[in-house]
Design a protein around this motif. Structure first.
Motif, PDB file in Angstrom:
ATOM      1  N   ASN A 139       0.856  -1.173   0.000  1.00  0.00           N
ATOM      2  CA  ASN A 139       0.000   0.000   0.000  1.00  0.00           C
ATOM      3  C   ASN A 139       0.897   1.229   0.000  1.00  0.00           C
ATOM      4  O   ASN A 139       1.233   1.789   1.044  1.00  0.00           O
ATOM      5  CB  ASN A 139      -0.936   0.001   1.209  1.00  0.00           C
ATOM      6  CG  ASN A 139      -2.135  -0.888   0.974  1.00  0.00           C
ATOM      7  OD1 ASN A 139      -2.829  -0.764  -0.024  1.00  0.00           O
ATOM      8  ND2 ASN A 139      -2.380  -1.804   1.903  1.00  0.00           N
ATOM      9  N   VAL A 140       1.338   1.592  -1.182  1.00  0.00           N
ATOM     10  CA  VAL A 140       2.212   2.742  -1.377  1.00  0.00           C
ATOM     11  C   VAL A 140       1.689   3.567  -2.544  1.00  0.00           C
ATOM     12  O   VAL A 140       0.815   3.143  -3.301  1.00  0.00           O
ATOM     13  CB  VAL A 140       3.673   2.317  -1.668  1.00  0.00           C
ATOM     14  CG1 VAL A 140       4.252   1.516  -0.534  1.00  0.00           C
ATOM     15  CG2 VAL A 140       3.765   1.530  -2.980  1.00  0.00           C
ATOM     16  N   ALA A 141       2.261   4.750  -2.693  1.00  0.00           N
ATOM     17  CA  ALA A 141       1.970   5.615  -3.832  1.00  0.00           C
ATOM     18  C   ALA A 141       0.470   5.859  -3.977  1.00  0.00           C
ATOM     19  O   ALA A 141      -0.254   5.915  -2.986  1.00  0.00           O
ATOM     20  CB  ALA A 141       2.581   5.009  -5.100  1.00  0.00           C
ATOM     21  N   GLU A 167       8.055   2.750 -11.331  1.00  0.00           N
ATOM     22  CA  GLU A 167       8.870   3.913 -11.675  1.00  0.00           C
ATOM     23  C   GLU A 167       9.415   4.517 -10.391  1.00  0.00           C
ATOM     24  O   GLU A 167       8.657   5.011  -9.555  1.00  0.00           O
ATOM     25  CB  GLU A 167       8.043   4.938 -12.436  1.00  0.00           C
ATOM     26  CG  GLU A 167       8.847   6.112 -12.952  1.00  0.00           C
ATOM     27  CD  GLU A 167       8.002   7.060 -13.789  1.00  0.00           C
ATOM     28  OE1 GLU A 167       8.479   8.174 -14.059  1.00  0.00           O
ATOM     29  OE2 GLU A 167       6.881   6.685 -14.156  1.00  0.00           O
ATOM     30  N   HIS A 168      10.714   4.480 -10.223  1.00  0.00           N
ATOM     31  CA  HIS A 168      11.347   4.918  -8.984  1.00  0.00           C
ATOM     32  C   HIS A 168      11.171   6.411  -8.765  1.00  0.00           C
ATOM     33  O   HIS A 168      11.206   7.205  -9.711  1.00  0.00           O
ATOM     34  CB  HIS A 168      12.835   4.574  -9.025  1.00  0.00           C
ATOM     35  CG  HIS A 168      13.532   4.783  -7.732  1.00  0.00           C
ATOM     36  ND1 HIS A 168      13.978   6.019  -7.316  1.00  0.00           N
ATOM     37  CD2 HIS A 168      13.859   3.910  -6.742  1.00  0.00           C
ATOM     38  CE1 HIS A 168      14.545   5.904  -6.137  1.00  0.00           C
ATOM     39  NE2 HIS A 168      14.497   4.634  -5.771  1.00  0.00           N
ATOM     40  N   GLU A 169      10.976   6.788  -7.511  1.00  0.00           N
ATOM     41  CA  GLU A 169      10.901   8.189  -7.129  1.00  0.00           C
ATOM     42  C   GLU A 169      11.607   8.349  -5.791  1.00  0.00           C
ATOM     43  O   GLU A 169      11.241   7.711  -4.803  1.00  0.00           O
ATOM     44  CB  GLU A 169       9.436   8.629  -7.016  1.00  0.00           C
ATOM     45  CG  GLU A 169       9.251  10.128  -6.900  1.00  0.00           C
ATOM     46  CD  GLU A 169       7.784  10.525  -6.955  1.00  0.00           C
ATOM     47  OE1 GLU A 169       7.528  11.727  -7.145  1.00  0.00           O
ATOM     48  OE2 GLU A 169       6.910   9.652  -6.809  1.00  0.00           O
ATOM     49  N   ARG A 189       3.602   9.997  -5.974  1.00  0.00           N
ATOM     50  CA  ARG A 189       2.498  10.290  -6.877  1.00  0.00           C
ATOM     51  C   ARG A 189       2.424   9.272  -8.021  1.00  0.00           C
ATOM     52  O   ARG A 189       1.524   9.338  -8.856  1.00  0.00           O
ATOM     53  CB  ARG A 189       2.667  11.690  -7.460  1.00  0.00           C
ATOM     54  CG  ARG A 189       2.607  12.806  -6.445  1.00  0.00           C
ATOM     55  CD  ARG A 189       1.198  13.033  -5.939  1.00  0.00           C
ATOM     56  NE  ARG A 189       0.329  13.507  -7.012  1.00  0.00           N
ATOM     57  CZ  ARG A 189      -0.987  13.666  -6.883  1.00  0.00           C
ATOM     58  NH1 ARG A 189      -1.576  13.372  -5.744  1.00  0.00           N
ATOM     59  NH2 ARG A 189      -1.705  14.100  -7.900  1.00  0.00           N
ATOM     60  N   LYS A 190       3.360   8.347  -8.039  1.00  0.00           N
ATOM     61  CA  LYS A 190       3.383   7.333  -9.092  1.00  0.00           C
ATOM     62  C   LYS A 190       2.367   6.227  -8.794  1.00  0.00           C
ATOM     63  O   LYS A 190       1.649   6.271  -7.806  1.00  0.00           O
ATOM     64  CB  LYS A 190       4.784   6.736  -9.221  1.00  0.00           C
ATOM     65  CG  LYS A 190       5.894   7.764  -9.421  1.00  0.00           C
ATOM     66  CD  LYS A 190       5.750   8.508 -10.726  1.00  0.00           C
ATOM     67  CE  LYS A 190       6.934   9.458 -10.917  1.00  0.00           C
ATOM     68  NZ  LYS A 190       6.840  10.228 -12.175  1.00  0.00           N
ATOM     69  N   ALA A 191       2.337   5.225  -9.672  1.00  0.00           N
ATOM     70  CA  ALA A 191       1.428   4.089  -9.495  1.00  0.00           C
ATOM     71  C   ALA A 191       2.118   2.813  -9.945  1.00  0.00           C
ATOM     72  O   ALA A 191       2.959   2.831 -10.851  1.00  0.00           O
ATOM     73  CB  ALA A 191       0.147   4.299 -10.292  1.00  0.00           C
ATOM     74  N   LEU A 197      11.003  -0.377  -3.998  1.00  0.00           N
ATOM     75  CA  LEU A 197      11.707  -0.818  -5.200  1.00  0.00           C
ATOM     76  C   LEU A 197      13.194  -1.025  -4.938  1.00  0.00           C
ATOM     77  O   LEU A 197      13.837  -1.837  -5.616  1.00  0.00           O
ATOM     78  CB  LEU A 197      11.508   0.193  -6.326  1.00  0.00           C
ATOM     79  CG  LEU A 197      10.086   0.300  -6.893  1.00  0.00           C
ATOM     80  CD1 LEU A 197      10.018   1.393  -7.953  1.00  0.00           C
ATOM     81  CD2 LEU A 197       9.625  -1.029  -7.473  1.00  0.00           C
ATOM     82  N   ASP A 198      13.739  -0.304  -3.952  1.00  0.00           N
ATOM     83  CA  ASP A 198      15.156  -0.452  -3.602  1.00  0.00           C
ATOM     84  C   ASP A 198      15.393  -1.457  -2.479  1.00  0.00           C
ATOM     85  O   ASP A 198      16.492  -1.532  -1.920  1.00  0.00           O
ATOM     86  CB  ASP A 198      15.718   0.902  -3.183  1.00  0.00           C
ATOM     87  CG  ASP A 198      15.940   1.834  -4.362  1.00  0.00           C
ATOM     88  OD1 ASP A 198      15.969   1.348  -5.505  1.00  0.00           O
ATOM     89  OD2 ASP A 198      16.079   3.059  -4.137  1.00  0.00           O
ATOM     90  N   ASN A 199      14.365  -2.225  -2.107  1.00  0.00           N
ATOM     91  CA  ASN A 199      14.464  -3.266  -1.078  1.00  0.00           C
ATOM     92  C   ASN A 199      14.712  -2.718   0.317  1.00  0.00           C
ATOM     93  O   ASN A 199      15.466  -3.292   1.116  1.00  0.00           O
ATOM     94  CB  ASN A 199      15.543  -4.290  -1.433  1.00  0.00           C
ATOM     95  CG  ASN A 199      15.149  -5.189  -2.588  1.00  0.00           C
ATOM     96  OD1 ASN A 199      13.972  -5.260  -2.947  1.00  0.00           O
ATOM     97  ND2 ASN A 199      16.106  -5.874  -3.168  1.00  0.00           N
ATOM     98  N   TYR A 200      14.081  -1.599   0.632  1.00  0.00           N
ATOM     99  CA  TYR A 200      14.058  -1.066   1.988  1.00  0.00           C
ATOM    100  C   TYR A 200      12.666  -1.237   2.582  1.00  0.00           C
ATOM    101  O   TYR A 200      11.663  -1.236   1.847  1.00  0.00           O
ATOM    102  CB  TYR A 200      14.390   0.425   2.008  1.00  0.00           C
ATOM    103  CG  TYR A 200      15.828   0.790   1.788  1.00  0.00           C
ATOM    104  CD1 TYR A 200      16.731   0.827   2.849  1.00  0.00           C
ATOM    105  CD2 TYR A 200      16.288   1.136   0.520  1.00  0.00           C
ATOM    106  CE1 TYR A 200      18.062   1.195   2.650  1.00  0.00           C
ATOM    107  CE2 TYR A 200      17.616   1.506   0.310  1.00  0.00           C
ATOM    108  CZ  TYR A 200      18.488   1.528   1.386  1.00  0.00           C
ATOM    109  OH  TYR A 200      19.797   1.896   1.190  1.00  0.00           O
ATOM    110  N   VAL A 201      12.595  -1.349   3.909  1.00  0.00           N
ATOM    111  CA  VAL A 201      11.326  -1.188   4.613  1.00  0.00           C
ATOM    112  C   VAL A 201      10.987   0.299   4.584  1.00  0.00           C
ATOM    113  O   VAL A 201      11.829   1.147   4.876  1.00  0.00           O
ATOM    114  CB  VAL A 201      11.421  -1.672   6.072  1.00  0.00           C
ATOM    115  CG1 VAL A 201      10.085  -1.476   6.778  1.00  0.00           C
ATOM    116  CG2 VAL A 201      11.868  -3.121   6.131  1.00  0.00           C
ATOM    117  N   SER A 202       9.761   0.621   4.223  1.00  0.00           N
ATOM    118  CA  SER A 202       9.317   2.008   4.142  1.00  0.00           C
ATOM    119  C   SER A 202       8.416   2.343   5.325  1.00  0.00           C
ATOM    120  O   SER A 202       7.432   1.646   5.581  1.00  0.00           O
ATOM    121  CB  SER A 202       8.552   2.249   2.833  1.00  0.00           C
ATOM    122  OG  SER A 202       7.942   3.535   2.830  1.00  0.00           O
ATOM    123  N   VAL A 203       8.753   3.413   6.047  1.00  0.00           N
ATOM    124  CA  VAL A 203       7.940   3.890   7.159  1.00  0.00           C
ATOM    125  C   VAL A 203       7.668   5.384   6.925  1.00  0.00           C
ATOM    126  O   VAL A 203       8.605   6.156   6.685  1.00  0.00           O
ATOM    127  CB  VAL A 203       8.650   3.707   8.519  1.00  0.00           C
ATOM    128  CG1 VAL A 203       7.779   4.233   9.648  1.00  0.00           C
ATOM    129  CG2 VAL A 203       9.001   2.248   8.744  1.00  0.00           C
TER     130      VAL A 203
END
Length: 240
Positions: A103-105, A216-218, A186-188, A227-233
């Motif tokens: 659940n991102v972008a 598409e990386h942002e 803002r990507k999808a 996309l870069d294999n990090y946990v996103s918080v």
């Protein structure tokens, strides 16, 4: 200090993700679950107004010592009836997940995982949405889930915002760690389109969503982190 923790999801009471989340959350206190009886993905923040909502004890929940209930309504309904009617006391924190799929972008606006977390926020609770990839690799989630819950459980409730956590579906050896303060991209993941599956004699048509996967990386965003294999918080704010 022991927490009163409420959990729901949008994949249903029998999903693997909610059981794994409840198992870890139980280490922090008393856990109550009200989750949909079946799949409710992409229901966003919808609630039921025109017919009753049925809630039943769910005795087959795989984690013992959990107060678990199934619900006929949406994830938003689950938070409302769970915290207003089922729990004897108000929760300290609302968790939504672990969702099957990121659940991102721009996907956040459709997400019933985020929608449930926003309902928790609307009711006045610290609320956290948690998601992971769909390939079945849980190594990163299992490594970092407890650490992140411990960190976020100490955050104050801030009106109008939820915490959003996404775990990459890579192997643990490929994960680069945690990136915090991620912005919402803002990507999808998918370029929207529909395909015709049936054409009717009256000129009508039956359509099925058939999005094209187009990552598409942002930089500095939740999408870029995954996309870069990090946990996103990061924080997601309710702009309504």
């Amino acid at each position: 200090m022991s927490k009163k923790i409420f959990i729901t999801n949008d994949d249903g009471i029998e999903s693997d993700g909610i059981a794994r989340l409840a198992k870890v959350a139980k280490e922090f206190g008393e856990v109550w679950i009200v989750a949909p009886e079946s799949q409710r993905s992409a229901a966003s923040h919808s609630i039921t107004l025109r017919h009753p909502i049925d809630v039943h004890p769910f005795g087959d929940f795989p984690v013992k010592g959990i107060h678990a209930f199934s619900c006929s309504g949406t994830p938003g309904d689950c938070v409302r009836v769970g915290t207003l009617n089922i729990m004897p006391e108000k929760p300290d924190v609302v968790l939504a997940g672990i969702n099957f799929g990121y659940n991102v972008a721009s996907d956040i606006q459709y997400s019933a995982t985020a929608g449930a977390a926003f309902e928790g926020e609307f009711q006045g609770y610290l609320s956290i949405a948690l998601s992971e990839g769909i390939n079945g690799c849980h190594e990163v989630t299992d490594k970092y889930l407890k650490e992140i819950l411990k960190e976020l459980f100490d955050k104050p409730y801030v009106p109008g915002q939820i915490w959003n956590v996404n775990f990459p579906q890579c192997l643990l050896s490929e994960c680069k760690g945690i990136l915090r303060d991620r912005l919402v991209s803002r990507k999808a993941f998918y370029v929207d389109r529909y395909k015709a599956v049936e054409e009717f004699a009256n000129g009508g048509v039956s359509l099925m969503v058939d999005g094209l996967y187009s990552p598409e990386h942002e930089d500095l965003t939740d999408f870029g982190a995954i996309l870069d294999n990090y946990v996103s918080v990061g924080v997601v704010k309710n702009l309504s």
